[in-house]
Design an enzyme around this catalytic site. Sequence first.
Site, PDB file in Angstrom:
ATOM      1  N   SER A   1       0.826  -1.198   0.000  1.00 22.45           N
ATOM      2  CA  SER A   1       0.000   0.000   0.000  1.00 22.45           C
ATOM      3  C   SER A   1       0.870   1.261   0.000  1.00 22.45           C
ATOM      4  O   SER A   1       1.679   1.457  -0.887  1.00 22.45           O
ATOM      5  CB  SER A   1      -0.970  -0.034   1.194  1.00 22.45           C
ATOM      6  OG  SER A   1      -2.008   0.908   1.015  1.00 22.45           O
TER       7      SER A   1
ATOM      8  N   ASP B   1      -5.754  -3.449  -2.102  1.00 23.76           N
ATOM      9  CA  ASP B   1      -4.684  -3.082  -1.174  1.00 23.76           C
ATOM     10  C   ASP B   1      -3.917  -4.278  -0.602  1.00 23.76           C
ATOM     11  O   ASP B   1      -4.506  -5.236  -0.102  1.00 23.76           O
ATOM     12  CB  ASP B   1      -5.308  -2.286  -0.029  1.00 23.76           C
ATOM     13  CG  ASP B   1      -4.294  -1.521   0.789  1.00 23.76           C
ATOM     14  OD1 ASP B   1      -3.473  -2.159   1.465  1.00 23.76           O
ATOM     15  OD2 ASP B   1      -4.330  -0.281   0.752  1.00 23.76           O
TER      16      ASP B   1
END
Length: 261
Positions: free
Chosen positions: A41, A153
């Site tokens: 991320s 993510d």
Amino acid sequence: MADTVIGLALGSGGAKGFAHIGVLRALEEHEIPIHVVTGSSMGSLVGALYVTGMRPRFMERLAASLHVRHWLDLGIPKVGLVAGEKVHEMLRLLTHHATFEELERPFACVATDLLHRRKVILKTGSVADAVRASISIPGVFVPVVTEEGVLVDGGVLDRVPVAAARQLGADVVIGVDVAAVYRSRVPETVLDVVTMSIDVMQEHALRSSDNVPDVAIEPDVSDIGTSQFHRSAEAVAAGYQAAVASIPKIRAAIEAANAAP
């Protein structure tokens, strides 16, 4: 030290992840070489900028000058509030349209494949494309659909990608977890709710034996919300402070690795 491959695993955390910039600056100032980088991320974004040549000091100035309008393109909610094209184009420019194959040091981004319920390590093709997948917070960013699956993510399954760094050849892994220091706070945005929920799910996975770093750096950014991107300077300072305090442990881990038969 020259015989030991040192890896840096940068974790997820939204705006908290600006602390990674401070960590990188501290490591450079104390002449700790980094041979392998992985990111999840926000960690993948900072890591990508670093491996494509951007220095930490410039990252600090960039973080302070960026406004949400530069990367936020709201759309009609369907599978995500943010289309992600703006941030994708920004990533292409900032990484100089680089591919993983062109990088001078091994780098990988971690994403989560919703279709097959698995972690995906992205390390070929466009760096910007991989980062765009790794930062796709569920419900916030539109997922990335590729041959790998439907990618969101990386922090959903792998908050700090230590195992990925070892797979790339790291002997000693420095893991940076910006979500480790927790402070009870009321979420203020959708992004806060989603990322705080992911952090809760991740606590058990982090205890896995193959995902424990040799040295853990845990900046105290607990007072900074995941959506408070305007507080980048505070996050950078916290990362720098935590990394400087960890230098003796890092040197000891490197010395131990060099001494091993």
